[in-house]
Scaffold this active site. Sequence first.
Site, PDB file in Angstrom:
ATOM      1  N   LYS A  61      -6.262  -3.254  13.811  1.00 41.23           N
ATOM      2  CA  LYS A  61      -6.306  -2.423  12.609  1.00 41.23           C
ATOM      3  C   LYS A  61      -7.062  -3.149  11.498  1.00 41.23           C
ATOM      4  O   LYS A  61      -6.931  -4.362  11.321  1.00 41.23           O
ATOM      5  CB  LYS A  61      -4.872  -2.102  12.171  1.00 41.23           C
ATOM      6  CG  LYS A  61      -4.748  -1.103  11.024  1.00 41.23           C
ATOM      7  CD  LYS A  61      -3.273  -0.818  10.745  1.00 41.23           C
ATOM      8  CE  LYS A  61      -3.078   0.195   9.628  1.00 41.23           C
ATOM      9  NZ  LYS A  61      -1.645   0.500   9.400  1.00 41.23           N
ATOM     10  N   SER A 136      -0.427   5.333   9.362  1.00 34.31           N
ATOM     11  CA  SER A 136      -1.766   4.933   8.953  1.00 34.31           C
ATOM     12  C   SER A 136      -2.568   4.244  10.059  1.00 34.31           C
ATOM     13  O   SER A 136      -3.782   4.038   9.918  1.00 34.31           O
ATOM     14  CB  SER A 136      -1.672   3.980   7.761  1.00 34.31           C
ATOM     15  OG  SER A 136      -0.964   2.795   8.120  1.00 34.31           O
ATOM     16  N   SER A 160       4.095   3.833  10.373  1.00 32.00           N
ATOM     17  CA  SER A 160       2.655   3.881  10.615  1.00 32.00           C
ATOM     18  C   SER A 160       2.199   3.377  11.973  1.00 32.00           C
ATOM     19  O   SER A 160       1.016   3.457  12.294  1.00 32.00           O
ATOM     20  CB  SER A 160       1.919   3.097   9.519  1.00 32.00           C
ATOM     21  OG  SER A 160       1.984   3.797   8.299  1.00 32.00           O
TER      22      SER A 160
END
Length: 464
Positions: A61, A136, A160
């Site tokens: 990420k 996210s 997330s």
Amino acid sequence: MSADLLGLSADAQAERVEAGELSGEELFGFWRSRADADDLGAYLWVASDNPGGTLPPVAVKDLFCVEGVPSSAGSRILEGYRPPYTATSVRNLIEGGARVLGKTNQDEFAMGSSNENSGYGPVQNPWDRSRVPGGSSGGSAAAVAAGSAPWAIGTDTGGSIRQPAALCGIVGLKPTYGAVSRYGMIAFASSLDQCGPLTRNVADAARLFDLLRGPDPCDSTCVGIEEALALPRAERLDGLRFGVWGFEEEGLDPGVAEVCRAAIGRIEELGGGVQDVELPDAGHGLSAYYVIAPAEASANLARYDGVRYGLRSPVDGDLTALYEQTRHDGFGDEVKRRIMIGTYALSSGYYDAYYGKAQKVRTRIVENFRAAFEQVDFVVTPTSPTVAFKLGERTADPLAMYLSDYFTVPMSLAGLPAVSMPAGLSQDLPVGLQIAGPAFSEARVLDAAHALEAAIGFEGVPRP
């Protein structure tokens, strides 16, 4: 080789390297070609060259700092930023034999449940390109589900990792707060942020978590888990007690409830005991979270001022004008919204009424779980109230977007480990089931999820 490698677990791929059937460079090259071909918007950067490792490479990420690699946390305010150091969690992966495959798209500073808040455009769900992948960590989840990454890491503040895992039909683990170092993670809410794996199966999640975990002198909140984590091998759930919560909550889609109830029926078939459990204050978790998390974000994001790193907007005025213009240009609408909410909650005269009260609710939720785990071994809920929703469907209604995290936020506030695993399909889209346990019970949670995974037999996303 392509179809063969796509169907193999991370361990099986590593065994091929160890047996000399293919080299680490060949394994890395295969996955890099898959990442290069991504057309879902899942990647913001793909490694151009890497010597390869003994394990499959990992998609990371964009919120994790990687030395010399663009690391923007999905925000224009950090566009072009290349950190001078690598996050501890990523360094642990590299030292364990897994190289960085690429940086994945995300909601800006991890603020979102749909990956539509990225400063670099949204990510599409590989099951249906007109729908969101969740957020996210939507880029990481979409990459794994679409077969452009063998596994990935993301971060979970209020859901997330688990929510995008559910919407993309993969496995996502939020570890106990403090089990994995936060050093080098670009901060959103420091008392909630936690790194964890997104994988195609439970065994891979356990393997990746085993690489990530451990104490870190650079993170005073990280106590780590010293003992090596054995791969989950349970086939039965005899003697284990599962507490069910959340099925009467308003907003739960009937199709999602039906699929999750069927999965709970599988628990009983495997010998597990099932009973309803009360978490009387968990329903207030979302309200508490959206005071606590923005408050911490307002403090953490104050460092982005156009002076030290990242974007600097040209201005003719004084230093205050530089701060204001840089933040106006660099932050997206959702980030600005949460900074304003958090600053208000921390302001003089409102701190006790909002932030202080939210922390009291958080303590009550911790107590709710403590009482529940005196009766049961695990708490089971749907992961997301709905399947993946349409791109743009909730962007004009922040409250509707926030409700996506209704079932995941209580575990985050309590700092507990929880895994989302595919339970089946509703409307031809994946449904996630969440299993949570007491602090530092990752091994038991993953073992239970492994047995249930085999019983459900979810096929996953068809891959070319």
